[in-house]
Design an enzyme around this catalytic site. Structure first.
Site: not given
Length: 359
Positions: A49, A222, A224, A250-251, A292, A294, A334, A336
């Site tokens: 990521s 992941g 972006g 996340c992504l 993590n 953006g 996350h 995990e």
């Protein structure tokens, strides 16, 4: 006496920070971001990521326990989250040239040189972090003498295509079969599934997985902007029409939301730490999470059959969604961890419970 070479970090607004190299000596550019974790740099540096980003830890001393000696567990490296370092560069305050740890096999500087990733120390990371916090994440470049580079915005590229697996891979031989869509998966996600009697079939980000025989689908983390992963979004739309359990992280949270019809947007400076508090709407139960990312989901655009699953206590942004009637849910953080707190690892248990009910 260590041989050192001067270099500088240049921000897009013209701010310059002078520092000293301790990694690979090449000029690079990327998005400069900070994270507030106090430990776990081997895991963070190998987190896909962080692709395209220049990482700024706020904790002042980095490298003091070196890089762990590697061993394999279930076909995966035990202490890394992928097979290599993914961030473009590392900027720190104080570098430890003499690491000390029973499991260390090399220094952080040696590892960066092997992986051809530049690193700077002697930077006022407190001042740098305050600037990024006030102005937002911005483009930057690490430059060595006589080697200038242009500013590069990684979020305009499909970073997921650069970090995803290129072939189908299978892990374990468990009771439940899960198709994991690899958008830059952290290895500890696979480890957490394997520990729960799951066979993991890892497929590329652009693989048409909708007709795969399985008990559930997993959408990974992941790098972006999720808006550039439309191929994955279109495939997710197909499985949302069904009833097989789906979990995202996340992504994967953002991609599921976009497949459902919601919108995403870029955060001012993102969430990157081990100490992000989240809460489930309608409850007082708070979890401390590792994060993590953006980008975030715009809750106002969620369709009526979806609802927020978690909310960030600090800024009120979305931290997960769930379907009101189908076994679909995702988390922006996350569960995990690795590194970070494991308060929310129970979400993997919920995913397995959903698959057991659906069998």
């Amino acid at each position: 006496m260590q041989s050192v070479k001067k270099a500088r970090l240049v921000l897009q607004d013209g701010t310059v920070f002078e520092g000293t190299s301790f990694g690979y000596e090449k000029s690079i550019s990327g998005e400069v971001v900070f994270y507030t974790a106090m430990m776990g740099y081997p895991e963070s540096l190998t987190d896909p990521s962080y692709k395209g980003q220049i990482l700024v830890p706020t904790y002042p001393m980095i490298g003091n326990y070196g890089v762990p000696r590697q061993k394999e567990e279930d076909g995966l490296p035990a202490f890394f989250e992928s097979d290599k370092i993914h961030c473009s560069g590392l900027v720190i305050s104080d570098y430890s040239f003499d690491p000390s740890h029973w499991n260390s096999e090399k220094s952080l500087g040696d590892w960066l040189k092997e992986q051809q990733v530049p690193g700077l120390f002697g930077i006022d990371t407190r001042a740098l972090t305050k600037k990024l916090r006030d102005c937002g994440s911005m483009l930057g470049k690490i430059e060595f003498a006589n080697e200038e580079v242009d500013f590069y915005d990684p979020n305009k590229d499909n970073l997921v295509a650069q970090v995803s697996t290129s072939e189908v891979k299978t892990y374990g031989n468990g009771k439940y079969k899960v198709v994991l869509v690899d958008c830059g998966v952290k290895y500890n996600i696979i480890r957490c599934l394997l520990r729960r009697d799951v066979t993991v079939v890892r497929v590329p980000w652009n693989y048409d997985f909708a007709n795969e025989e399985c008990d559930g689908f997993f959408l990974s983390n992941g790098p972006g902007d999720p808006a550039v992963c439309d191929v994955t979004v279109q495939n997710i739309k197909k499985i949302l029409a069904g009833n097989k359990p789906i979990m995202g992280i996340c992504l994967g949270n953002q991609l599921m939301a976009r497949a459902a019809g919601a919108e995403t947007y870029k955060l001012k400076f993102g969430h990157r730490s081990h100490n992000q508090p989240v809460i489930t709407p309608g409850s007082n139960r708070c979890y401390i999470t590792s994060q993590n990312h953006g980008f975030a989901i715009d809750d106002k655009t969620l369709p009526t059959d979806w609802e927020p699953f978690f909310v960030n206590v600090n800024d009120g942004t979305n931290e997960g969604i769930r379907h009101k009637s189908k076994p679909f849910f995702s988390a922006q953080f996350h569960p995990e961890a690795c590194s970070g707190p494991v308060d929310t690892e129970w979400l993997f248990d919920l995913f397995v419970e959903n698959m057991a009910k659906s069998k």
